[in-house]
Design a protein around this motif. Structure first.
Motif, PDB file in Angstrom:
ATOM      1  N   ALA B  57       1.335   1.532   3.502  1.00  0.00           N
ATOM      2  CA  ALA B  57       1.010   0.197   2.835  1.00  0.00           C
ATOM      3  C   ALA B  57      -0.766   0.450   2.841  1.00  0.00           C
ATOM      4  O   ALA B  57      -1.281   0.124   2.092  1.00  0.00           O
ATOM      5  N   ILE B  58      -1.787   0.878   3.480  1.00  0.00           N
ATOM      6  CA  ILE B  58      -2.604   1.136   3.551  1.00  0.00           C
ATOM      7  C   ILE B  58      -2.613   2.515   2.792  1.00  0.00           C
ATOM      8  O   ILE B  58      -3.690   2.536   2.354  1.00  0.00           O
ATOM      9  N   LEU B  59      -1.983   3.863   2.563  1.00  0.00           N
ATOM     10  CA  LEU B  59      -2.512   4.625   1.881  1.00  0.00           C
ATOM     11  C   LEU B  59      -1.680   4.005   0.662  1.00  0.00           C
ATOM     12  O   LEU B  59      -3.031   4.578  -0.558  1.00  0.00           O
ATOM     13  N   ILE B  60      -1.352   3.095   0.132  1.00  0.00           N
ATOM     14  CA  ILE B  60      -0.779   3.003  -0.726  1.00  0.00           C
ATOM     15  C   ILE B  60      -2.169   1.571  -2.197  1.00  0.00           C
ATOM     16  O   ILE B  60      -2.439   2.415  -2.569  1.00  0.00           O
ATOM     17  N   MET B  65      -6.070   1.860  -4.902  1.00  0.00           N
ATOM     18  CA  MET B  65      -8.158   0.927  -5.568  1.00  0.00           C
ATOM     19  C   MET B  65      -8.229   2.955  -5.896  1.00  0.00           C
ATOM     20  O   MET B  65      -9.648   2.628  -6.178  1.00  0.00           O
ATOM     21  N   GLY B  66      -8.227   3.518  -5.922  1.00  0.00           N
ATOM     22  CA  GLY B  66      -7.877   4.947  -6.651  1.00  0.00           C
ATOM     23  C   GLY B  66      -9.486   5.670  -5.911  1.00  0.00           C
ATOM     24  O   GLY B  66     -10.823   6.140  -6.215  1.00  0.00           O
ATOM     25  N   MET B  80      -5.477   5.143   8.982  1.00  0.00           N
ATOM     26  CA  MET B  80      -3.882   4.340   8.992  1.00  0.00           C
ATOM     27  C   MET B  80      -3.652   4.535  10.222  1.00  0.00           C
ATOM     28  O   MET B  80      -3.241   3.473  10.612  1.00  0.00           O
ATOM     29  N   LEU B  81      -3.903   5.928  11.417  1.00  0.00           N
ATOM     30  CA  LEU B  81      -4.218   5.788  12.323  1.00  0.00           C
ATOM     31  C   LEU B  81      -3.693   4.511  13.651  1.00  0.00           C
ATOM     32  O   LEU B  81      -3.418   3.830  13.754  1.00  0.00           O
ATOM     33  N   VAL B  82      -5.708   4.393  12.792  1.00  0.00           N
ATOM     34  CA  VAL B  82      -6.123   3.366  14.121  1.00  0.00           C
ATOM     35  C   VAL B  82      -5.044   1.499  13.752  1.00  0.00           C
ATOM     36  O   VAL B  82      -4.863   1.780  14.002  1.00  0.00           O
ATOM     37  N   ASN B 136      11.743  -2.053  -3.831  1.00  0.00           N
ATOM     38  CA  ASN B 136      12.953  -1.329  -2.980  1.00  0.00           C
ATOM     39  C   ASN B 136      12.437  -1.506  -1.682  1.00  0.00           C
ATOM     40  O   ASN B 136      11.436  -1.084  -1.617  1.00  0.00           O
ATOM     41  N   TYR B 137      13.702  -1.014  -1.205  1.00  0.00           N
ATOM     42  CA  TYR B 137      12.691  -0.603   0.461  1.00  0.00           C
ATOM     43  C   TYR B 137      13.042   0.339   0.991  1.00  0.00           C
ATOM     44  O   TYR B 137      12.161   0.987   1.872  1.00  0.00           O
ATOM     45  N   ILE B 138      12.830   1.325   0.454  1.00  0.00           N
ATOM     46  CA  ILE B 138      13.172   2.738   0.422  1.00  0.00           C
ATOM     47  C   ILE B 138      11.588   3.240  -0.315  1.00  0.00           C
ATOM     48  O   ILE B 138      11.291   2.917  -1.617  1.00  0.00           O
ATOM     49  N   ILE B 139      10.976   3.508   0.298  1.00  0.00           N
ATOM     50  CA  ILE B 139       9.629   3.496   0.129  1.00  0.00           C
ATOM     51  C   ILE B 139       8.377   5.441  -0.054  1.00  0.00           C
ATOM     52  O   ILE B 139       8.552   5.062   1.057  1.00  0.00           O
TER      53      ILE B 139
END
Lengths: 440, 328
Positions: B57-60, B65-66, B80-82, B136-139
Motif C-alpha cells: 500500500a505504501i509503495l502504491i 504521488m510520483g 515500507m519496512l519500518v 481485486n484482492y490480488i494486488i
C-alpha cells in the motif's frame, strides 16, 4: 414474569399446545407460500424447541421423527422451491453427520483434527471412481462404471476406506500431542487433497483438477434416486444411524475412555486405558461417519473435484463443533445445522437482497462487502466469540447425572449379598443417607 | 539424472536461500511466541500477510504521488519496512491482548481455536480493504530492484548451468540477515531479552523476580509480529504479487521450519527456515526427475508437510532443541 416462565417450563400441556400450534402455522405458511425461507427455517427450528420441551425422551423422538420424515418434506412440497428446500435439508444432514464424526475426535477424545475433510474426500472419491468409467483406467478386472445398486455397498466401503485412512494417518500422527497434532492433521488434510488433485498422471485415478463427472445415481429396487427429496430420506436414515451410534458410543466404555483421555492423558493411562488404541478408535470411527457421507455427497452432486475438500471445509466443520459445544451431541447437531443454513440459505438470501437494493438504487453496497464473501469473517468472528465467552458452545455437554439415593440403595442391596459387610460401603451409605436427610 | 540435478544446483541454492530466509524470519515469530507461551500463534502467517499488504500500500501510494523516481528505492523500502513492522507489531500485541491473554489458563485447545478465528478475520478484513481500494484482492505493486544479475557459475566448473537473480534477492537476504542478527542481539544481550528468556524458562519464578510477565509477553508479540510484518514487505518486494491467502500456507511452512530447528530455539528457527527453503526449492526442481515423472513439482507442499511429520515423529525436539520430559 419469571415465575410464569418457570411454571410454563414445568407444564406439559400448554407447551404441547403451543408447540403443535407453532408447527401447524409454520407448515401451513410453508405449504401455501410460493417461497418462504423464513417459514422453512421456523419449521426446522421447531425441532430445537422440541429438544427443550418437558417431555419424555421417547415422546420427543417420536414427534421428531414424524416431523422429519413426514411433516417437513410434505409441508415444503407445496411451492416451486420444494427441491431447493430439500437440497438444503440434505446438506444439513450431511454436515450434521460429519460434525458428529468430528465431535468424536475433537469433542470427546480432545484431539484437534484440522484435516477432517480428508476422510469425506476419501469416501466421495471411493464411490465416484468406481461409479464412473474412471476405474477402468487401472482396474484389471470387472466392468465399470458399476451401476447405482452398488451405492449401498459403497456406503459401507466408503466408511471402511475412510476408517482405514484414519488409522493410517493416526498411527504416525498420534505420537505427537496437542497443538502439534492440529498442525500435522492439517498437513495431512492438505496432502490428501494435493494427492487427489494430482493423481491424474501417469495413471488417471482421480481425474486430477478436472474432477470426476457424471457419477451414477443410486438405485433401489430398480428405481433411480436423482432428486434432492429422495436424497433427503437417504441422508436422514444414515444420519439417524450415525446419531444412534454416537449416542451409544458416548455412554460406552470406549466413550468414557475418550473423555478420560481428553481430561488428562497421563491419568487416563494410569487407570489402564490403552492410549494409542483408544485414540485410533476415535480417529477411525469419526472418519467412518464422514466417509459414509462422502459417498452420499458424491452420489448427490454427481460431480466431485478437489475444490470441495479444501482446508476451509475442514474449518467449517470445526466451527460447527465449537459453536455447538465440543463433546455435546445435541449441541453439535444444532451447530452444524446453524452453520450450514447460514452458509447455504441466509448468506445467499442476504446477497440477493443486497443485490436487489443495489439495483434499485436504494443504497450502494460495494461488491467486496457482499455477504456471500464474508463467510470467512463470520466464521472467524464466531470462533473467537465462542472460544472467549462461551467455551462450552450453544448447548454445553452434559455428563450423565446419577441419582445419589438410587446409587446408595444399589449399594445396600449389594451389601446384603456381601456376607463380610464391606466397611467402606457401609460408611459411604451412612454418609449419603445423612446427606439426603440434610437436603430433604 | 545426477548430472541434471547438479546443473541446476546453483539456481536452486539461490532461490532456496531467498525462500529460506523468508521462512526463517517468519519462523522466528512462531518460535518466540511458542517459547514464551507454549502456544502456536496461528495468526502469525496472517500478520506476515498484513505486513506485505501494508508495504505494498505504501509503495502504491508513493508511486501514485510520483515520488518513486525522486526518492532512492532503498529509502522507499526502508520506509515500507519500518511502517509495516511498527503497524504489524501493534497488530500482534492487540491480538495477544484480545484473543490469547483472557485464555491463558484455559485448556490448550481453546487459544488454538481463537487463533484460527483471528487468522480468518484478518484474511477477510484485508481482502475487503484490498477489494474496496483496488477492485481485486490480488494486488501487484510497482516493482523495485528488477535488474537481473547473471552469475556465470558455469565458469567455476562446467557441471553447473549459469544462474541468475533479481537484485531484490540481495536486498531480501541482507535485510533478513540484519533482522536475525538484531534479534539475536536483542534476545541475548539486552535487558528485555533476558527478561524474555526468564519468562520462557519459568513464568511464575520470573514474576517473583519482579519481571512484569504480561508486559514481556506483549513485547514478545510485538517483536515477533514486527519481524513477520517486515518479512511480508520483503516478500512483496521479491515476488511482486500478493493476495490475502499467502499467509496461511507460508505460515504453516514457517512453522515447519521452526519445528525443524527446534521450537522455542531462536537460532534453530533460522537454521530450520533456510534448510526448509533450500529443500523445498530442490524438491520443486528435481522431484519429477527423481521419481521418473510420477510426482511433479506440485508436490512440493506435500514435501514440506512430510518433513514436518517426519521431524515430529522421529526428532520432535528438532535439530537444535533439547528434549523435554513431560511433567505430571
Amino acid at each position: 414474569m419469571k415465575e410464569k416462565l418457570s411454571a410454563f417450563k414445568l407444564h406439559k400441556t400448554p407447551q404441547l399446545i403451543l408447540f403443535v400450534a407453532f408447527v401447524i402455522v409454520t407448515s401451513l405458511a410453508l405449504y401455501f407460500s410460493q417461497k418462504s425461507v423464513i417459514s422453512f427455517l421456523l419449521l426446522l427450528s421447531s425441532l430445537l424447541f422440541l429438544y427443550y420441551m418437558n417431555l419424555k425422551n421417547r415422546t420427543k423422538w417420536m414427534i421428531g421423527l414424524i416431523l422429519l420424515f413426514i411433516l417437513i418434506p410434505f409441508a415444503s412440497s407445496g411451492g416451486p422451491a420444494f427441491q431447493s428446500y430439500m437440497e438444503v435439508a440434505t446438506m444439513v444432514g450431511i454436515y450434521v453427520s460429519m460434525a458428529l464424526g468430528l465431535n468424536i475426535v475433537v469433542g470427546m477424545a480432545g484431539l484437534l483434527d484440522m484435516g477432517f475433510i480428508a476422510f469425506f474426500a476419501v469416501g466421495a472419491y471411493a464411490y465416484s471412481i468406481f461409479a464412473t468409467p474412471q476405474a477402468s483406467n487401472f482396474m484389471p478386472f470387472g466392468h465399470y462404471p458399476l451401476d447405482g445398486n452398488s451405492f449401498w455397498a459403497f456406503l459401507i466401503i466408503g466408511a471402511i476406506a475412510a476408517a482405514i485412512t484414519g488409522v493410517l494417518i493416526g498411527v504416525p500422527v498420534l505420537r505427537v500431542k496437542g497443538d502439534y497434532l492440529a498442525i500435522v492433521t492439517l498437513g495431512f488434510g492438505e496432502i490428501i487433497r494435493i494427492v487427489f488433485n494430482n493423481s491424474d498422471s501417469p495413471i488417471n485415478f482421480t481425474g486430477g483438477a478436472m474432477g470426476i463427472a457424471s457419477v451414477a445415481h443410486p438405485k433401489i429396487f430398480g428405481y433411480e434416486l436423482s432428486f434432492p427429496n429422495q436424497f433427503y430420506f437417504v441422508t436422514l436414515v444414515i444420519l439417524l444411524f450415525t446419531l444412534f451410534a454416537v449416542l451409544r458410543l458416548e455412554r460406552s466404555k470406549l466413550g468414557r475412555s475418550w473423555k478420560a483421555i481428553r481430561e488428562n492423558e497421563i491419568a487416563a493411562q494410569a487407570m489402564g486405558i490403552p492410549l494409542v488404541k483408544t485414540k485410533l478408535m476415535a480417529f477411525a470411527l469419526g472418519a467412518s461417519f464422514s466417509g459414509m457421507m462422502g459417498v452420499v455427497f458424491a452420489a448427490k452432486q454427481q460431480f466431485i473435484d478437489p475444490t470441495s475438500f479444501t482446508l476451509m471445509e475442514s474449518f467449517t466443520i470445526l466451527v460447527m463443533v465449537v459453536l455447538g459445544g465440543m463433546g455435546s451431541v445435541p449441541g453439535v447437531i444444532l451447530g452444524a445445522a446453524v452453520v450450514t443454513i447460514l452458509n447455504l440459505q441466509v448468506l445467499t438470501e442476504l446477497t440477493n437482497w443486497v443485490n436487489q437494493l443495489n439495483l434499485s438504487g436504494v443504497v450502494s453496497i460495494p461488491d467486496a462487502l457482499s455477504p456471500a464473501k464474508m463467510q470467512k469473517f463470520i466464521f472467524g468472528a464466531l470462533l473467537i466469540i465462542f472460544a472467549l465467552y462461551k467455551t462450552n458452545g450453544l448447548i454445553p455437554a452434559k455428563n450423565r447425572v446419577f441419582d445419589e439415593k438410587k446409587l446408595a440403595s444399589d449399594k445396600s442391596n449389594s451389601k446384603d449379598n456381601d456376607p463380610k459387610g464391606n466397611p467402606m460401603t457401609t460408611l459411604k451409605d451412612k454418609d449419603s443417607k445423612e446427606q439426603t436427610k440434610i437436603y430433604s | 539424472m545426477l548430472h541434471e540435478m547438479i546443473q541446476s544446483l546453483p539456481q536452486v541454492l539461490i532461490d532456496g536461500l531467498t525462500l529460506g530466509t523468508v521462512y526463517a524470519v517468519v519462523a522466528l515469530g512462531y518460535t518466540m511466541v511458542y517459547g514464551i507461551l507454549q502456544l502456536i500463534n496461528f495468526a502469525h502467517g496472517e500478520i506476515f500477510m498484513s505486513g506485505a499488504f501494508i508495504g505494498t500500500a505504501i509503495l502504491i501510494a508513493f508511486s501514485s504521488m510520483g515520488l518513486l523516481h525522486s526518492i532512492p528505492s532503498i529509502l522507499v523500502v526502508i520506509i515500507m519496512l519500518v511502517v509495516a513492522a511498527v503497524l504489524t507489531g501493534f497488530l500482534g500485541m492487540g491480538i495477544e491482548r484480545v484473543a490469547y491473554r483472557p485464555l491463558r489458563n484455559a485448556p490448550r485447545l481453546i487459544p488454538l481455536i481463537t487463533a484460527i478465528g483471528i487468522s480468518f478475520v484478518l484474511q477477510d478484513v484485508v481482502r475487503f480493504i484490498a477489494e474496496l481500494a483496488k477492485g481485486n484482492y490480488i494486488i501487484t505493486g510497482p516493482s523495485l530492484f528488477t535488474k537481473q544479475i547473471h552469475i556465470p557459475t558455469s565458469s567455476i566448473s562446467s557441471v553447473f548451468h549459469d544462474s541468475s537473480f533479481k537484485t531484490s534477492f540481495l536486498l531480501v537476504l541482507i535485510i533478513a540477515i540484519i533482522l536475525m542478527i538484531a534479534l539475536d542481539f536483542f534476545v541475548n544481550k539486552t535487558k528485555y531479552g533476558t527478561a524474555m528468556r526468564a519468562v520462557s524458562l519459568d513464568r511464575d519464578t520470573a514474576a517473583l523476580m519482579s519481571i512484569n510477565v504480561n508486559k514481556i509477553i506483549s513485547v514478545t508479540f510485538f517483536v515477533g509480529s514486527a519481524l513477520g510484518g517486515a518479512t511480508g514487505v520483503l516478500f512483496a518486494v521479491q515476488y511482486g504479487t500478493i493476495d490475502p491467502y499467502i499467509g496461511f500456507i507460508l505460515g504453516l511452512k514457517a512453522f515447519t521450519a521452526a519445528v525443524l530447528g527446534g521450537i522455542g530455539n531462536i537460532r534453530g528457527a533460522m537454521l530450520g527456515g533456510i534448510i526448509l527453503g533450500i529443500l523445498e526449492m530442490f524438491a520443486a526442481a528435481n522431484l519429477s526427475l527423481l521419481t521418473g515423472g510420477v510426482l511433479g513439482a506440485e508436490y512440493k507442499d506435500v514435501f514440506a508437510f512430510a518433513i514436518l511429520i517426519l521431524v515430529l515423529i522421529f526428532k520432535p525436539e528438532g535439530l537444535l532443541g533439547k528434549p523435554v520430559a513431560e511433567k505430571v
